[in-house]
Design a protein around this motif. Sequence first.
Motif, mmCIF file in Angstrom:
data_model
loop_
_atom_site.group_PDB
_atom_site.id
_atom_site.type_symbol
_atom_site.label_atom_id
_atom_site.label_comp_id
_atom_site.label_asym_id
_atom_site.label_seq_id
_atom_site.Cartn_x
_atom_site.Cartn_y
_atom_site.Cartn_z
ATOM 1 N N ILE A 175 0.815 -1.237 0.106
ATOM 2 C CA ILE A 175 0.022 0.007 0.100
ATOM 3 C C ILE A 175 1.108 1.071 0.145
ATOM 4 O O ILE A 175 1.658 1.358 0.860
ATOM 5 C CB ILE A 175 -0.933 0.023 0.981
ATOM 6 C CG1 ILE A 175 -1.939 -1.192 1.269
ATOM 7 C CG2 ILE A 175 -1.667 1.329 0.998
ATOM 8 C CD1 ILE A 175 -2.777 -1.272 2.749
ATOM 9 N N PHE A 176 0.505 1.929 -0.997
ATOM 10 C CA PHE A 176 1.362 3.353 -1.102
ATOM 11 C C PHE A 176 0.394 4.335 -0.986
ATOM 12 O O PHE A 176 -0.628 4.705 -1.554
ATOM 13 C CB PHE A 176 2.113 3.636 -2.428
ATOM 14 C CG PHE A 176 3.284 2.641 -2.724
ATOM 15 C CD1 PHE A 176 3.869 1.929 -1.526
ATOM 16 C CD2 PHE A 176 3.515 2.260 -4.065
ATOM 17 C CE1 PHE A 176 4.806 1.097 -1.871
ATOM 18 C CE2 PHE A 176 4.698 1.334 -4.187
ATOM 19 C CZ PHE A 176 5.346 0.633 -3.196
ATOM 20 N N MET A 177 0.878 5.466 0.064
ATOM 21 C CA MET A 177 -0.268 6.710 0.117
ATOM 22 C C MET A 177 0.575 7.960 0.231
ATOM 23 O O MET A 177 1.690 7.961 0.748
ATOM 24 C CB MET A 177 -1.026 6.440 1.417
ATOM 25 C CG MET A 177 -1.974 5.289 1.456
ATOM 26 S SD MET A 177 -3.157 5.225 2.775
ATOM 27 C CE MET A 177 -4.297 6.210 2.199
ATOM 28 N N GLU A 178 0.216 8.732 -0.496
ATOM 29 C CA GLU A 178 0.915 10.229 -0.629
ATOM 30 C C GLU A 178 -0.367 11.303 -0.578
ATOM 31 O O GLU A 178 -0.994 11.342 -1.580
ATOM 32 C CB GLU A 178 1.842 10.248 -1.902
ATOM 33 C CG GLU A 178 2.437 11.630 -2.035
ATOM 34 C CD GLU A 178 3.058 11.580 -3.214
ATOM 35 O OE1 GLU A 178 3.567 12.607 -3.756
ATOM 36 O OE2 GLU A 178 3.112 10.452 -4.129
ATOM 37 N N TYR A 179 -0.267 12.162 0.493
ATOM 38 C CA TYR A 179 -1.428 13.123 0.563
ATOM 39 C C TYR A 179 -0.715 14.369 1.008
ATOM 40 O O TYR A 179 -0.009 14.647 1.530
ATOM 41 C CB TYR A 179 -2.437 12.560 1.703
ATOM 42 C CG TYR A 179 -3.321 11.709 0.933
ATOM 43 C CD1 TYR A 179 -4.568 11.929 0.259
ATOM 44 C CD2 TYR A 179 -2.950 10.213 1.040
ATOM 45 C CE1 TYR A 179 -5.250 11.123 -0.455
ATOM 46 C CE2 TYR A 179 -3.736 9.239 0.241
ATOM 47 C CZ TYR A 179 -4.889 9.708 -0.165
ATOM 48 O OH TYR A 179 -5.693 8.709 -1.020
ATOM 49 N N MET A 302 4.778 6.962 -9.990
ATOM 50 C CA MET A 302 4.932 8.273 -9.570
ATOM 51 C C MET A 302 5.238 8.426 -8.043
ATOM 52 O O MET A 302 6.056 9.342 -7.489
ATOM 53 C CB MET A 302 3.507 8.782 -10.012
ATOM 54 C CG MET A 302 3.319 9.167 -11.268
ATOM 55 S SD MET A 302 1.404 9.989 -11.118
ATOM 56 C CE MET A 302 0.890 9.264 -12.827
ATOM 57 N N PHE A 303 4.574 7.315 -7.430
ATOM 58 C CA PHE A 303 4.859 7.282 -5.886
ATOM 59 C C PHE A 303 6.051 7.261 -5.603
ATOM 60 O O PHE A 303 6.808 7.816 -4.996
ATOM 61 C CB PHE A 303 4.018 6.440 -5.253
ATOM 62 C CG PHE A 303 4.248 6.249 -3.622
ATOM 63 C CD1 PHE A 303 3.454 7.035 -2.822
ATOM 64 C CD2 PHE A 303 4.983 5.323 -3.170
ATOM 65 C CE1 PHE A 303 3.866 7.012 -1.515
ATOM 66 C CE2 PHE A 303 5.499 5.272 -1.877
ATOM 67 C CZ PHE A 303 4.768 5.968 -0.938
ATOM 68 N N LEU A 304 6.986 6.117 -6.256
ATOM 69 C CA LEU A 304 8.119 5.832 -5.898
ATOM 70 C C LEU A 304 9.342 6.667 -6.294
ATOM 71 O O LEU A 304 10.220 6.930 -5.655
ATOM 72 C CB LEU A 304 8.380 4.526 -6.451
ATOM 73 C CG LEU A 304 7.587 3.126 -6.088
ATOM 74 C CD1 LEU A 304 7.725 1.994 -7.167
ATOM 75 C CD2 LEU A 304 8.188 2.839 -4.774
ATOM 76 N N GLN A 305 9.064 7.463 -7.457
ATOM 77 C CA GLN A 305 9.769 8.842 -7.845
ATOM 78 C C GLN A 305 9.918 9.564 -6.744
ATOM 79 O O GLN A 305 10.984 9.991 -6.319
ATOM 80 C CB GLN A 305 9.654 9.274 -9.103
ATOM 81 C CG GLN A 305 9.476 8.495 -10.362
ATOM 82 C CD GLN A 305 8.648 8.974 -11.438
ATOM 83 O OE1 GLN A 305 8.310 9.987 -11.337
ATOM 84 N NE2 GLN A 305 8.773 8.334 -12.557
ATOM 85 N N MET A 306 8.843 9.952 -6.114
ATOM 86 C CA MET A 306 9.051 10.920 -4.891
ATOM 87 C C MET A 306 9.149 10.184 -3.802
ATOM 88 O O MET A 306 10.121 11.035 -2.908
ATOM 89 C CB MET A 306 7.294 11.543 -4.809
ATOM 90 C CG MET A 306 6.980 12.291 -5.904
ATOM 91 S SD MET A 306 7.631 14.010 -6.048
ATOM 92 C CE MET A 306 6.683 14.962 -4.721
ATOM 93 N N TRP A 307 8.915 9.146 -3.449
ATOM 94 C CA TRP A 307 9.550 8.473 -2.248
ATOM 95 C C TRP A 307 11.146 8.351 -2.126
ATOM 96 O O TRP A 307 11.703 8.793 -1.208
ATOM 97 C CB TRP A 307 8.781 7.150 -1.999
ATOM 98 C CG TRP A 307 9.462 6.222 -0.907
ATOM 99 C CD1 TRP A 307 10.328 5.441 -0.724
ATOM 100 C CD2 TRP A 307 8.576 6.502 0.578
ATOM 101 N NE1 TRP A 307 10.447 4.941 0.382
ATOM 102 C CE2 TRP A 307 9.440 5.469 1.070
ATOM 103 C CE3 TRP A 307 7.600 7.019 1.049
ATOM 104 C CZ2 TRP A 307 9.071 5.123 2.571
ATOM 105 C CZ3 TRP A 307 7.320 6.826 2.331
ATOM 106 C CH2 TRP A 307 8.065 5.880 3.070
#
Length: 552
Positions: A175-179, A302-307
Amino acid sequence: MRRAKKLLRIIFGRTTFVITSLFLQVALLGIILMRLTQYSAYLYGFSVFVGAVTLIRILSKEGSMSMKTAWVVPILLLPIFGTLLYLFFKLQPGTHKVNRRLQELTRKTDRFLRQDRDVLYAYGRSEGTGGNIAVYMNRFGRFPIYDETEVTYYPLGDDFFPALLSELERAEKFIFMEYFIVDQGEMLDSVLEILRRKAKAGVEVRFMYDGMNWLTHLPYHFPKKLRREGIRCKMFAPIRPVLSSMQNNRDHRKICVIDGETAFTGGVNLADEYINRKKRFGHWKDSAVRVRGKAAQSFTMMFLQMWNITETEEDDYRRFIRTENVLAGEISGVDFQAGKDHTGDDGAGGECAPEPPEEKSPGTADDPEFPGFVMPYADSPLDNVQVGEQVYLDIINGAKNYVHIMTPYLILDDPVLVALKYAARRGVSTVIMMPHIPDKIYAYLLARSFYRELISAGVRIYEYEPGFIHSKTFVADDEKAVVGTINLDFRSLYLHFEDAVYLSRCPAVRDVERDFSETLEKCIPITLDDCENFPLWKRVAGSALRLFAPLM
């Protein structure tokens, strides 16, 4: 007594401390500069010369004239201070470092975001334009367009919330969450209860939120608390009491990815007002969208790039790819890296569309069972490519019958303003829906300053009488729609990290339009008479604020 305690918390709180620290640094910088120029005419002359060169540089650079004006005005009014402030923000090493890191991560995830040639060809045929926007997004953003993706639209945060909880319960791998906003309350408690259980069951859980939250919503050590419970958690760009241009670039995205199979995005943050459990500015009208299938892979990357911007040990990205998707080394399709595809066509030339596939792809847009095309995408403020604005302009300029827009803010630069007026003047039904109860008075006054010009050109503007609209949706001709986080203001289009999903000929497009039509029944129309009767001081304030609109 309670009021006194609340006042003391405000005075001695962390938000007040950070704001005061930043203000004192700016004031000290200004005082030092003024003192220096008093003692040295040469220094003053040199500063004026640097200011003139800076102005020439600003005006000659590619980019939005409105953004340029926001710097030209302070440099003309305060040549020394304005020039140094501009140089300070533009020469920040931290910002350039983050951009280089993000570009490096984008290159490393390229292999998982190759455009399927058959899908691009089918999309181009359905559009009758060669799929120009999809080609553009591939070349300048690495955002493929997909088929075989199911889309569900949620017209309210109240509808989105139970669907989110249900999907989180189904997670088996990650689960990936970005808010952008995360606040304590029923919504966050319900989400965290599931995340804790899933982490204990062996599901990999990562939770990232914008660093603004520790000022007003969450304790500073909230990530450490979640890490003790098995949830990998971090803040993006925590606010610090030190001047930095990076603090102006917030992570405004709202992304949840589950097992690489399902993803959510939209305007809904993790706070109770977004699901109308807490009353703020009347009824809160928001929206979200779920994609299930191939397109979820873009949200994963997208999430992994920012993480990974702040990580020293990078992920093995193959772990997060759906098993039925093509894996590294086997990915085929069109590669638009560095402006070229695999056929060797130059990205700057005219042959942008891919060659037809040798065999017809299994689904076409003419097939009533075909689920349409889906393109998730993100926008970075650091790469000087405004893909979010380009998608909006493509929809407005391509509309034949209607273009309907929901947005909480209306702070327009010239290209969008011209496109909206031109659409209305060429007979396209152009309707913008705004809040009637605003969350920020300065943003509302700015928006009202555009009303008269737009209405005079034929654009119809409505305000949502029950409360506040936070939804960011575009829909045109029952064929195209966008649902995401991108507002029609400078912060979203130029200064924030954003995301959205573009839909073409999906059944969900009609759901977006149905929501617009039903919401319109609860709105009041704004007329030219309303613009004339708007209080004079508010009209003057809105017009004055337009000088600084790009900074708001």
